[in-house]
Design a protein around this motif. Sequence first.
Motif, PDB file in Angstrom:
ATOM      1  N   UNK A 177      -5.219  -2.377  -8.548  1.00 52.35           N
ATOM      2  CA  UNK A 177      -4.831  -2.908  -9.411  1.00 52.35           C
ATOM      3  C   UNK A 177      -2.513  -3.528  -9.147  1.00 52.35           C
ATOM      4  N   UNK A 178      -2.273  -2.782  -8.715  1.00 51.50           N
ATOM      5  CA  UNK A 178      -0.764  -3.280  -8.486  1.00 51.50           C
ATOM      6  C   UNK A 178      -0.751  -3.739  -7.129  1.00 51.50           C
ATOM      7  N   UNK A 179      -1.954  -4.107  -5.842  1.00 54.50           N
ATOM      8  CA  UNK A 179      -2.000  -5.500  -5.487  1.00 54.50           C
ATOM      9  C   UNK A 179      -1.613  -4.444  -3.840  1.00 54.50           C
ATOM     10  N   UNK A 180      -0.619  -3.499  -4.458  1.00 50.34           N
ATOM     11  CA  UNK A 180      -0.434  -2.600  -2.881  1.00 50.34           C
ATOM     12  C   UNK A 180      -1.431  -2.074  -1.879  1.00 50.34           C
ATOM     13  N   UNK A 181      -0.831  -1.311  -1.026  1.00 47.18           N
ATOM     14  CA  UNK A 181      -1.643  -1.290   0.109  1.00 47.18           C
ATOM     15  C   UNK A 181      -2.426   0.381   0.183  1.00 47.18           C
ATOM     16  N   UNK A 182      -3.022   0.981   0.294  1.00 48.44           N
ATOM     17  CA  UNK A 182      -3.505   2.578   0.737  1.00 48.44           C
ATOM     18  C   UNK A 182      -3.209   2.859   2.126  1.00 48.44           C
ATOM     19  N   UNK A 183      -2.296   3.767   1.685  1.00 49.69           N
ATOM     20  CA  UNK A 183      -2.275   4.429   3.224  1.00 49.69           C
ATOM     21  C   UNK A 183      -2.892   6.214   3.321  1.00 49.69           C
ATOM     22  N   UNK A 184      -4.086   5.903   3.734  1.00 49.90           N
ATOM     23  CA  UNK A 184      -4.596   7.637   3.953  1.00 49.90           C
ATOM     24  C   UNK A 184      -4.403   8.740   4.466  1.00 49.90           C
ATOM     25  N   UNK A 185      -4.208  10.266   4.108  1.00 48.28           N
ATOM     26  CA  UNK A 185      -2.974  10.373   5.329  1.00 48.28           C
ATOM     27  C   UNK A 185      -4.247  11.852   4.967  1.00 48.28           C
ATOM     28  N   UNK A 186      -4.287  12.133   6.102  1.00 47.22           N
ATOM     29  CA  UNK A 186      -5.564  13.690   6.207  1.00 47.22           C
ATOM     30  C   UNK A 186      -5.619  14.617   5.484  1.00 47.22           C
ATOM     31  N   UNK A 187      -6.280  15.490   4.923  1.00 44.02           N
ATOM     32  CA  UNK A 187      -6.386  17.035   4.430  1.00 44.02           C
ATOM     33  C   UNK A 187      -7.296  18.069   5.531  1.00 44.02           C
ATOM     34  N   UNK A 205       2.316   5.921  11.564  1.00 43.36           N
ATOM     35  CA  UNK A 205       1.812   4.447  12.465  1.00 43.36           C
ATOM     36  C   UNK A 205       0.943   3.555  12.204  1.00 43.36           C
ATOM     37  N   UNK A 206       0.094   3.536  11.652  1.00 40.58           N
ATOM     38  CA  UNK A 206      -1.049   2.768  11.140  1.00 40.58           C
ATOM     39  C   UNK A 206      -0.598   1.403  10.211  1.00 40.58           C
ATOM     40  N   UNK A 207      -0.378   1.907   9.023  1.00 43.44           N
ATOM     41  CA  UNK A 207       1.041   1.184   8.874  1.00 43.44           C
ATOM     42  C   UNK A 207       1.243   0.442   9.696  1.00 43.44           C
ATOM     43  N   UNK A 208       2.524   0.252  10.265  1.00 43.53           N
ATOM     44  CA  UNK A 208       3.616  -0.107  10.606  1.00 43.53           C
ATOM     45  C   UNK A 208       2.840  -0.834  11.604  1.00 43.53           C
ATOM     46  N   UNK A 209       1.489  -0.261  12.740  1.00 39.23           N
ATOM     47  CA  UNK A 209       0.434  -1.687  13.238  1.00 39.23           C
ATOM     48  C   UNK A 209       0.163  -2.526  12.435  1.00 39.23           C
ATOM     49  N   UNK A 210      -0.142  -2.522  11.476  1.00 42.79           N
ATOM     50  CA  UNK A 210      -0.783  -3.485  10.255  1.00 42.79           C
ATOM     51  C   UNK A 210       0.621  -3.765   9.845  1.00 42.79           C
ATOM     52  N   UNK A 211       1.970  -3.757   9.932  1.00 45.87           N
ATOM     53  CA  UNK A 211       2.811  -4.423   8.935  1.00 45.87           C
ATOM     54  C   UNK A 211       2.894  -4.803   7.687  1.00 45.87           C
TER      55      UNK A 211
END
Length: 466
Positions: A177-187, A205-211
Amino acid sequence: MRASASHMTVQIGDIGRAVRETAYAVRGPIVARAQELERQGREITYCNIGNPQALEQRPLTWIRQILSLCQYPALMDRMPEGLFPADAVAMARHILRESRHGTGAYTESKGFRFVREAIADFIRERDGIPADPEAIYLTDGASKGVRAVLRILVDGRKDGILIPTPQYPLYSATITLYGGSQLPYPLDEASGWKLTRAGLEQAWEDAVRADIRPRAICVINPGNPSGAVLDEQNVAMVLDFAREHDLAVLADEVYQENVYRQDDRFVSFASLLERGDYRDVSLFSFHSTSKGLLGECGQRGGYLECRNVPEEVQDEITKLQSVSLCANTAGQIVTFLMVTPPRPGEPSFELHQRELREILDSLALRAGIIERGLNRVPGIRCNPVTGAMYAFPRIELPAGVTDEEYCLALLEETGICVVPGSGFGQAPGTAHFRTTTLPPAEKLEAVVALIGDFHARFCAGLRQTG
């Protein structure tokens, strides 16, 4: 000239993209279908949402007595002597005196000062650490506090928030809703839904690669939907990770009373933050009257506490609170009563303790019913439910069948409403559903039996037709 009919009303294309893309599974299409079936006369067992009093949990006497007196103060002068215990009457008078204008007036934006002071005392007693009433905000349930913090952290797609998988969809919905990005980490399901440092680092690391710039990590403890309780080592590991990567921590601790195994205990993030070298980690902690042993979902009470958050940042949260004027006063009072229960020797103490024990014992019993019952079903595997009020069992489905199709068929055939695991996030190639553990024990036994029978028929029928 009159405008054409197609432009006379707001159309779906006029709605903002972020709103259209926001999804909230626990009240999604399957729940809408359940409500439709209920209107047609079907009996529906709602296991989709943590709503204890809708599933026969009784309100605590202490809460309702004082709330009723605060809402109608004239009752105290008109009721027969002894109708309410003396300590309940005294507490109601104290609340009305401290609130100054009763329950029908706005409060300051942060909420009643005396309630925030009581919360600070509660935190000091719980954790043995100092707490500042000025860093505490009273909110309409914990969700309003979560949304306020995410609002100040997210300014566009380049801002990311680490959220657990599976997670409570308040987080995914609000970030979208706020226009941000979800960065899922596994349980880690195999280890009872614990976090792993490797999983957190991979998400980073996945987030950094996706800028994308990670701004914060959200942790739900005890877990929703996992039903797991994090130990001290896991909590410390999250704080270490946050410090190393310059992240704020959002600690969703609304189930802190819902711990069922004798060897487990709730460990607050605030307690380790203060005892360790984490002065450069900002912490936002959330608590609520909706869960725990109160189950007062409709009262919409809760609080947000800030630690290591600069004053100018807190001013921005205060500004957001001011836009909504204040949290509702009934919820603020219930929050106050949550953190100021009757003390030993007071007239209400024994009844209050008995009601709390009965609720906790019943919740623990029902957690075991769900776990043991579902694990007896071939094709279903359920981790121990050690906290909160949910189970997130893994289900084996025939190829090509989705968990949404499974849950909809379960609803249509049995009247049991659960939520597909895809609404919470799950490991690729797996399927789950989330169910609450809240129906009364005898009804829950029947629910588990119905799910087992349904699962066998559903899978066998699809294999035959396939």
